[in-house]
Design a protein around this motif. Structure first.
Motif, PDB file in Angstrom:
ATOM      1  N   PRO A 131       0.811  -1.231   0.000  1.00 30.61           N
ATOM      2  CA  PRO A 131       0.000   0.000   0.000  1.00 30.61           C
ATOM      3  C   PRO A 131       0.835   1.268   0.000  1.00 30.61           C
ATOM      4  CG  PRO A 131      -0.111  -1.117   2.127  1.00 30.61           C
ATOM      5  CD  PRO A 131       0.542  -2.063   1.180  1.00 30.61           C
ATOM      6  N   HIS A 132       1.979   1.262   0.687  1.00 28.54           N
ATOM      7  CA  HIS A 132       2.811   2.461   0.722  1.00 28.54           C
ATOM      8  C   HIS A 132       3.356   2.785  -0.665  1.00 28.54           C
ATOM      9  CE1 HIS A 132       2.566   2.711   5.047  1.00 28.54           C
ATOM     10  NE2 HIS A 132       2.950   1.455   5.160  1.00 28.54           N
ATOM     11  N   LEU A 158       1.876   2.068  -3.494  1.00 29.47           N
ATOM     12  CA  LEU A 158       0.766   2.598  -4.279  1.00 29.47           C
ATOM     13  C   LEU A 158       0.435   4.037  -3.875  1.00 29.47           C
ATOM     14  CD1 LEU A 158      -1.655  -0.475  -4.396  1.00 29.47           C
ATOM     15  CD2 LEU A 158      -0.031   0.281  -6.124  1.00 29.47           C
ATOM     16  N   TYR A 159       0.388   4.295  -2.568  1.00 29.41           N
ATOM     17  CA  TYR A 159       0.093   5.655  -2.103  1.00 29.41           C
ATOM     18  C   TYR A 159       1.124   6.632  -2.653  1.00 29.41           C
ATOM     19  CZ  TYR A 159      -2.771   3.253   1.426  1.00 29.41           C
ATOM     20  OH  TYR A 159      -3.679   2.452   2.072  1.00 29.41           O
ATOM     21  N   ASN A 160       2.390   6.302  -2.486  1.00 27.35           N
ATOM     22  CA  ASN A 160       3.458   7.196  -2.925  1.00 27.35           C
ATOM     23  C   ASN A 160       3.403   7.433  -4.428  1.00 27.35           C
ATOM     24  OD1 ASN A 160       4.524   7.486  -0.333  1.00 27.35           O
ATOM     25  ND2 ASN A 160       5.827   5.678  -0.545  1.00 27.35           N
ATOM     26  N   THR A 161       3.064   6.386  -5.171  1.00 30.43           N
ATOM     27  CA  THR A 161       3.003   6.520  -6.628  1.00 30.43           C
ATOM     28  C   THR A 161       1.865   7.448  -7.044  1.00 30.43           C
ATOM     29  OG1 THR A 161       3.921   4.300  -6.906  1.00 30.43           O
ATOM     30  CG2 THR A 161       2.818   5.272  -8.798  1.00 30.43           C
ATOM     31  N   TYR A 162       0.702   7.290  -6.432  1.00 32.49           N
ATOM     32  CA  TYR A 162      -0.421   8.155  -6.794  1.00 32.49           C
ATOM     33  C   TYR A 162      -0.195   9.602  -6.350  1.00 32.49           C
ATOM     34  CZ  TYR A 162      -3.237   4.304  -8.514  1.00 32.49           C
ATOM     35  OH  TYR A 162      -3.709   3.247  -9.248  1.00 32.49           O
ATOM     36  N   PHE A 163       0.451   9.792  -5.215  1.00 35.00           N
ATOM     37  CA  PHE A 163       0.793  11.155  -4.800  1.00 35.00           C
ATOM     38  C   PHE A 163       1.801  11.770  -5.775  1.00 35.00           C
ATOM     39  CE2 PHE A 163      -0.307   9.905  -0.209  1.00 35.00           C
ATOM     40  CZ  PHE A 163      -1.587  10.419  -0.352  1.00 35.00           C
ATOM     41  N   GLU A 210      -0.100  12.820  -8.804  1.00 33.44           N
ATOM     42  CA  GLU A 210      -0.791  14.084  -8.540  1.00 33.44           C
ATOM     43  C   GLU A 210       0.169  15.262  -8.653  1.00 33.44           C
ATOM     44  OE1 GLU A 210      -3.533  16.074  -5.003  1.00 33.44           O
ATOM     45  OE2 GLU A 210      -1.891  14.715  -4.487  1.00 33.44           O
TER      46      GLU A 210
END
Length: 218
Positions: free
Chosen positions: A43-44, A46-51, A54
């Motif tokens: 999950p980390h 994925l979160y970092n990639t989407y941020f 953005e």
């Protein structure tokens, strides 16, 4: 008639046992698929990639944002396919390279990534799915973690008469000589070497070895 009834009861009991075993097997299989998905998705990451995606859009870096979105699409498509246990080496490495490209965009200022091409005769060989990415994740999360510059992560291949070696290495300082020697001994262990597909794990020292020894690269 007593004998016939006895055989019938025995057959019915055996049939019921087989039905229960098949049911339990399917439940375990489904549970394994769910766990595989849980293990595959960090999950980390994925979160970092989407941020990061953005941030690229906000900064009007549309070409980079489009590249990152494409890489994430490839990444997600591969890890969510649970209908088969193996893939071609080419598919497995394409997934690993998508992961490396994403990490390369994220850590471009401090990490150099080297990815060698797959030996052509080995591209179509079947390998267990998602065995390379955990090694790469380990390199980023433990090998070069904390390095602000000069970090290197390398993916390479070596073909020998009886095996294909998939090599993931980094220039982090965490691998001591004693641990490296223990790892070499584990690899040379007959019990590990004789397995077609096997994993040797040492939780204390934090390493594992995956061996997949097909009859040939074809």
């Amino acid at each position: 008639f007593q004998y016939v009834f006895y055989r019938f009861d025995k057959m019915e009991t055996r049939l019921q046992t087989l039905i229960e075993q098949e049911y339990l097997l399917k439940l375990r299989q489904k549970d394994t698929e769910i766990k595989m998905l849980q293990y595959q998705i960090n999950p980390h990451f994925l979160y970092n990639t989407y941020f990061m995606l953005e941030g690229l859009i906000v900064e009007d870096e549309y070409d980079s944002a489009a590249l990152l979105a494409n890489l994430m699409g490839k990444y997600m498509r591969y890890i969510t396919h649970t209908d088969r246990q193996d893939s071609s080496l080419e598919e497995e490495i394409e997934h690993a390279q998508a992961y490396l490209q994403i990490q390369g965009m994220r850590f471009s200022r401090r990490v150099k990534i080297i990815a060698k091409p797959i030996p052509v005769p080995c591209r179509s060989m079947r390998v267990p799915r998602l065995v390379v990415q955990p090694l790469l994740e380990n390199a980023f999360e433990h090998g070069i973690k904390g390095m602000l510059q000069g970090a290197v992560v390398r993916l390479a291949f070596e073909v020998s008469p009886d095996a294909l070696d998939i090599i993931v290495e980094d220039n982090g300082a965490s691998m001591e000589d004693a641990i490296l020697e223990k790892l070499r001994q584990t690899i040379q262990n007959d019990e590990v070497r004789n397995q077609t597909t096997g994993m040797a794990v040492d939780a204390a020292d934090g390493f594992f070895v995956i061996q997949h020894k097909p009859s040939s690269c074809h």
